[in-house]
Scaffold this motif. Sequence first.
Motif, mmCIF file in Angstrom:
data_model
loop_
_atom_site.group_PDB
_atom_site.id
_atom_site.type_symbol
_atom_site.label_atom_id
_atom_site.label_comp_id
_atom_site.label_asym_id
_atom_site.label_seq_id
_atom_site.Cartn_x
_atom_site.Cartn_y
_atom_site.Cartn_z
ATOM 1 N N PHE A 17 16.940 -21.060 38.200
ATOM 2 C CA PHE A 17 17.208 -20.407 38.748
ATOM 3 C C PHE A 17 16.465 -21.060 39.086
ATOM 4 C CE2 PHE A 17 16.584 -17.103 35.139
ATOM 5 C CZ PHE A 17 17.829 -16.436 35.368
ATOM 6 N N VAL A 20 12.768 -23.506 39.236
ATOM 7 C CA VAL A 20 13.177 -22.569 37.600
ATOM 8 C C VAL A 20 14.256 -23.059 36.176
ATOM 9 C CG1 VAL A 20 11.993 -20.939 36.337
ATOM 10 C CG2 VAL A 20 11.493 -21.260 38.473
ATOM 11 N N ALA A 22 15.055 -21.913 33.126
ATOM 12 C CA ALA A 22 14.058 -21.313 32.250
ATOM 13 C C ALA A 22 15.149 -21.368 31.267
ATOM 14 C CB ALA A 22 14.813 -19.984 32.471
ATOM 15 N N PRO A 41 6.919 -17.265 23.755
ATOM 16 C CA PRO A 41 5.260 -16.487 24.515
ATOM 17 C C PRO A 41 6.243 -15.976 25.738
ATOM 18 C CG PRO A 41 4.435 -19.283 24.827
ATOM 19 C CD PRO A 41 6.020 -19.187 23.920
ATOM 20 N N ASN A 42 5.390 -14.896 26.626
ATOM 21 C CA ASN A 42 6.506 -14.462 28.020
ATOM 22 C C ASN A 42 6.530 -15.925 28.418
ATOM 23 O OD1 ASN A 42 3.570 -12.407 27.971
ATOM 24 N ND2 ASN A 42 5.098 -11.716 27.329
ATOM 25 N N GLY A 43 7.600 -15.438 29.394
ATOM 26 C CA GLY A 43 8.026 -16.551 30.114
ATOM 27 C C GLY A 43 8.596 -17.638 29.717
ATOM 28 N N ALA A 44 9.095 -18.035 28.741
ATOM 29 C CA ALA A 44 9.836 -19.120 27.149
ATOM 30 C C ALA A 44 10.989 -19.023 28.078
ATOM 31 C CB ALA A 44 9.150 -18.567 26.088
ATOM 32 N N GLY A 45 11.603 -18.336 27.770
ATOM 33 C CA GLY A 45 12.906 -18.169 28.269
ATOM 34 C C GLY A 45 14.107 -17.281 27.366
ATOM 35 N N LYS A 46 13.760 -16.532 26.749
ATOM 36 C CA LYS A 46 14.446 -15.600 25.598
ATOM 37 C C LYS A 46 15.039 -14.444 26.717
ATOM 38 C CE LYS A 46 10.383 -13.522 23.887
ATOM 39 N NZ LYS A 46 9.158 -14.581 24.867
ATOM 40 N N THR A 47 14.290 -13.861 27.176
ATOM 41 C CA THR A 47 15.462 -12.536 27.547
ATOM 42 C C THR A 47 16.410 -13.352 28.639
ATOM 43 O OG1 THR A 47 13.538 -11.186 28.261
ATOM 44 C CG2 THR A 47 15.704 -10.549 29.184
ATOM 45 N N THR A 48 16.566 -14.559 29.200
ATOM 46 C CA THR A 48 16.984 -15.411 29.572
ATOM 47 C C THR A 48 18.674 -15.417 29.187
ATOM 48 O OG1 THR A 48 16.265 -15.436 31.542
ATOM 49 C CG2 THR A 48 17.572 -17.005 31.412
ATOM 50 N N GLU A 86 14.846 -5.685 27.212
ATOM 51 C CA GLU A 86 13.524 -5.240 27.559
ATOM 52 C C GLU A 86 13.820 -4.026 28.521
ATOM 53 O OE1 GLU A 86 10.139 -7.579 27.431
ATOM 54 O OE2 GLU A 86 11.362 -8.438 28.560
ATOM 55 N N GLU A 159 12.503 -7.519 22.187
ATOM 56 C CA GLU A 159 11.208 -7.298 22.161
ATOM 57 C C GLU A 159 11.474 -5.808 21.246
ATOM 58 O OE1 GLU A 159 8.132 -9.213 22.617
ATOM 59 O OE2 GLU A 159 8.249 -10.816 23.548
#
Length: 392
Positions: A17, A20, A22, A41-48, A86, A159
């Motif tokens: 992005f 970034v 991701a 952890p948060n921001g690790a790229g899971k959702t992406t 999420e 999550e």
Amino acid sequence: MHDGSGRIVVQGLTKQFGPVIAVQNLSFTVEPGSVTGFLGPNGAGKTTTLRMLLGLVTPTAGTATVNGRRVDQLGNPARVVGAVLEAQSFHPKRTARNHLRVYAAAADVPDARVDQVLTLVGLAEAAQRKVGGFSLGMRQRLALATALLGDPQVLVLDEPANGLDPEGIAWLRNFLRQFARTGRTVLVSSHLLAEIEQTVDQVVIVSRGQTMYYGPLEHLRQSQQTRVLVQPADPHALVAALNEAGLHHVEPTQDGRLAVTGADSKQVADIALAAGVAVYGIQQEAVDLERIFFQLTSGQYAAAGVNPYGPVPPGAVPQGYQPPPGYQPHAGYGPATGQQPVVGQQPVVGQQPGQQPGQPVYPPQDHQQQGYQQQPPGPGQQGGPSGFGGNA
Ligand SMILES: Nc1ncnc2c1ncn2[C@@H]1O[C@H](COP(=O)(O)OP(=O)(O)OP(=O)(O)O)[C@@H](O)[C@H]1O
């Protein structure tokens, strides 16, 4: 309906992005009949990653397929893949049953399935209640019910335990295991190892968009060298004896003991006995998966000085971790000024080309765990355990 195996294959998946990155060159496979935990952890790229798998985000490079096809190329995706993402939104004035009817119609699923999925997720009694009055946990269950409408072969959950109470989490664990037992595929993300540890057959651990470990948790546990924690009367003399016996990975712990890597408790006790050092206690340390997970992913926050998991667990030496202000190393057997600490081993940091699940890959220098080498005390120096403050 289930025209393929239900196998998820992610290959060289990358998403940028702007500046970034991701997700970076991510590869893993989820086999039918199994639950894979997607951890980081948060921001690790899971959702992406999950959004790319579901065809909601276009990858910069690489592919993500189910049954060998991109999800947007599947004939009726709702019947192959069910997903809970999420922050799913619901119309607050609609009842749970009506919400599901709308989605059932869109997916060409008969209305009768609506009551089946409400029962499956434990919401049968709330079918006529408006979603606006639902708790977070009830919304999670309703989102899962929506994902199950098409009786899919594959479940992708981002999550899903957020907002669930302990009973809800236990219920979800059981549900996912049973779902997989029927030969279906589950990919479930979490930022908490403990949340999914008992549910998963394998994990993909990511940090800053990169794979840090891929394989069964048991292999990760086995790849760790256990430590022996020993409480000697004279730590200095014991460190000298251990070094003489070729054991150089010796660290002081916060509670005044020594942690010895590379030997079992009998060997350490024998060395102490031969050196005439009294030992008040000796214990083989159990492998702490949470600590390993923290070590594998902590680099993401080290630069910012933020530890998302609270206090540093015993033994963890995150990248960039510094002694507290004003700390002066003792003159004991801590590393001497200008001396490089002994480098310990730690599994799998950074995915290597051709890496197989569970295959340990030893890390580049800057991720490695620090240990200690014994330094003989100089004239007038006091012996005693030393460390970098906060590290046990
Ligand atoms: N649409 C976007 N535009 C710009 N950056 C994005 C976008 N989506 C995600 N990112 C960035 O990509 C990185 C990975 O985010 P992502 O949401 O995939 O992580 P995550 O592991 O799911 O974290 P969380 O558990 O907090 O949701 C983060 O740095 C995030 O800020």
